[in-house]
Every structure is written in structure tokens, then in C-alpha cells.
Design a protein around this motif. Sequence first.
Motif, PDB file in Angstrom:
ATOM      1  N   UNK A  74     -40.456  29.032  39.352  1.00 35.38           N
ATOM      2  CA  UNK A  74     -40.211  27.760  40.042  1.00 35.38           C
ATOM      3  C   UNK A  74     -41.389  26.804  39.861  1.00 35.38           C
ATOM      4  N   UNK A  75     -42.612  27.337  39.875  1.00 34.93           N
ATOM      5  CA  UNK A  75     -43.792  26.497  39.605  1.00 34.93           C
ATOM      6  C   UNK A  75     -43.708  25.934  38.196  1.00 34.93           C
ATOM      7  N   UNK A  99     -41.151  23.947  29.090  1.00 27.70           N
ATOM      8  CA  UNK A  99     -41.552  25.301  28.729  1.00 27.70           C
ATOM      9  C   UNK A  99     -40.498  26.263  29.276  1.00 27.70           C
ATOM     10  N   UNK A 100     -39.994  27.133  28.413  1.00 23.10           N
ATOM     11  CA  UNK A 100     -38.831  27.943  28.781  1.00 23.10           C
ATOM     12  C   UNK A 100     -39.137  29.386  29.150  1.00 23.10           C
ATOM     13  N   UNK A 147     -39.498  36.413  30.890  1.00 24.32           N
ATOM     14  CA  UNK A 147     -38.464  35.865  31.767  1.00 24.32           C
ATOM     15  C   UNK A 147     -38.151  34.420  31.393  1.00 24.32           C
ATOM     16  N   UNK A 148     -36.867  34.048  31.268  1.00 22.15           N
ATOM     17  CA  UNK A 148     -36.517  32.653  30.993  1.00 22.15           C
ATOM     18  C   UNK A 148     -36.430  31.843  32.287  1.00 22.15           C
ATOM     19  N   UNK A 149     -36.949  30.634  32.252  1.00 19.44           N
ATOM     20  CA  UNK A 149     -36.915  29.788  33.446  1.00 19.44           C
ATOM     21  C   UNK A 149     -35.479  29.463  33.841  1.00 19.44           C
ATOM     22  N   UNK A 150     -34.560  29.555  32.901  1.00 19.51           N
ATOM     23  CA  UNK A 150     -33.158  29.245  33.189  1.00 19.51           C
ATOM     24  C   UNK A 150     -32.529  30.193  34.205  1.00 19.51           C
ATOM     25  N   UNK A 151     -33.156  31.361  34.423  1.00 22.60           N
ATOM     26  CA  UNK A 151     -32.599  32.327  35.380  1.00 22.60           C
ATOM     27  C   UNK A 151     -33.269  32.265  36.754  1.00 22.60           C
ATOM     28  N   UNK A 152     -34.083  31.239  36.989  1.00 28.73           N
ATOM     29  CA  UNK A 152     -34.800  31.141  38.266  1.00 28.73           C
ATOM     30  C   UNK A 152     -33.841  31.072  39.457  1.00 28.73           C
ATOM     31  N   UNK A 153     -32.813  30.242  39.356  1.00 31.04           N
ATOM     32  CA  UNK A 153     -31.880  30.097  40.484  1.00 31.04           C
ATOM     33  C   UNK A 153     -31.134  31.403  40.744  1.00 31.04           C
ATOM     34  N   UNK A 154     -30.772  32.105  39.690  1.00 31.30           N
ATOM     35  CA  UNK A 154     -30.094  33.387  39.842  1.00 31.30           C
ATOM     36  C   UNK A 154     -31.008  34.402  40.522  1.00 31.30           C
TER      37      UNK A 154
END
Length: 208
Positions: free
Chosen positions: A87-88, A96-97, A144-151
Motif C-alpha cells: 500500500x505504501x 512500480x509493480x 509480490x505484485x502491487x496489483x494484489x494489494x486489495x485482495x
Amino acid sequence: MNHPETLGVLLAGGLARRMGGGDKPLRSVGGVTLLDRAVARIGPQCDGLIVNANGDPARFAGLGLPVVADTVEGFAGPLAGILAALEWMAAQRPGMDWLVSIPTDSPFLPADLVPQLHAARAAAGAALACARSGDQVHPVVGLWPVSLAADLRHALVVEDMRKIDHWTARHGIAEAAWPTLPYDPFFNANSPEDLAEAEAILARFPEA
């Protein structure tokens, strides 16, 4: 670097019960703190570093790195630190992914950790990657991909999930493997006895 831009997070938020409490990353091996050893190992492989730790961030001021506290209450374990870092990164490093996480109690991390994790993930077509040495999987040493933060936030907050492998199994995870000889690069110093063993390894292998 021949891999995608990657932020590194040094997970320093554990309670260190087996070490007698206090800040385990500030214990030393070979006259260098575990945290400084982690920075030296992972820093050249990353496009920036942050520290995940709770409490007064001033105790890490000497590093000159951002200190990011958990955003989920109750010492929810490594997944909470990984979520805080993702999240940061989304807020502070847009574009940056990828995030790589490492524990700060592993003094002998490999110099090719990040590129090998990326290579394993790409070869497997997986969303995630983690390290393995011998038969031991190290889920905290992960990509870890940032795209999975919400999950991940949903898993932690709504589902009360704490086990890393339960969450990663949903998305698919590749493993990058290292040998355990002449020493395990993911050796953990969790107790005073482990610190003594780490000193012995360093005495035999000064380059470790």
C-alpha cells in the motif's frame, strides 16, 4: 538490473520472543547488525528499500530509510507487513509493480535473490514467487505484485487470514531454489543459539 523495477521491504516487525524480546534486527553477527547485513545484501538488487516495523520509527533512523508500520492492527504477522509495504508503494512509488520481502533475521541472503525470484515467476507464469533451499520453502522471502494489494487486505481484514501459504495458493506461486551447502542462505537467527551458529558459519565462510 535485468529484471522489473522492484522495491524491497525489510520485515522488522516481529516480537522476537525467542530472542528474549526487543529488536531482533539490531542484534549483530560478525560485528554488523542483522538489519545492516540485510540492507547490504538486498539493497543492490532493488530500486529502493523500506523497513516494516511497528512502534517508534526513530530507532531505525540511522538507516535513512522510510519506516512503514502495519496498517492492520494486532501484530497480524508477515502478511500485514507485506500489505503495508504494497500500500505504501502504491501511494509513494506509482508505476512500480513489484515488491520483494525479506526477513531481517537472515544474515546470509543470496546476492541473486531478486533476479532469481523474477526468473522463477516468469518461467512458471505465476503471479507470485518465493524462495526455497533444499526441501524448505521460505514463504516470507517472496515476490509480490502491487496489483494484489486489495485482495490481500480483504484476506487479512475480512477473512482474518494469517498463513502466507493459504493466501498465495489462491494465486499461484513459483519457487526459486538454492542449495543448502556449504550453508543455507536462508538461515534464520531466531534465538541466541542461532546467533552463535551464525557466527560459526561466518568464521568458516568469511564471504557469507
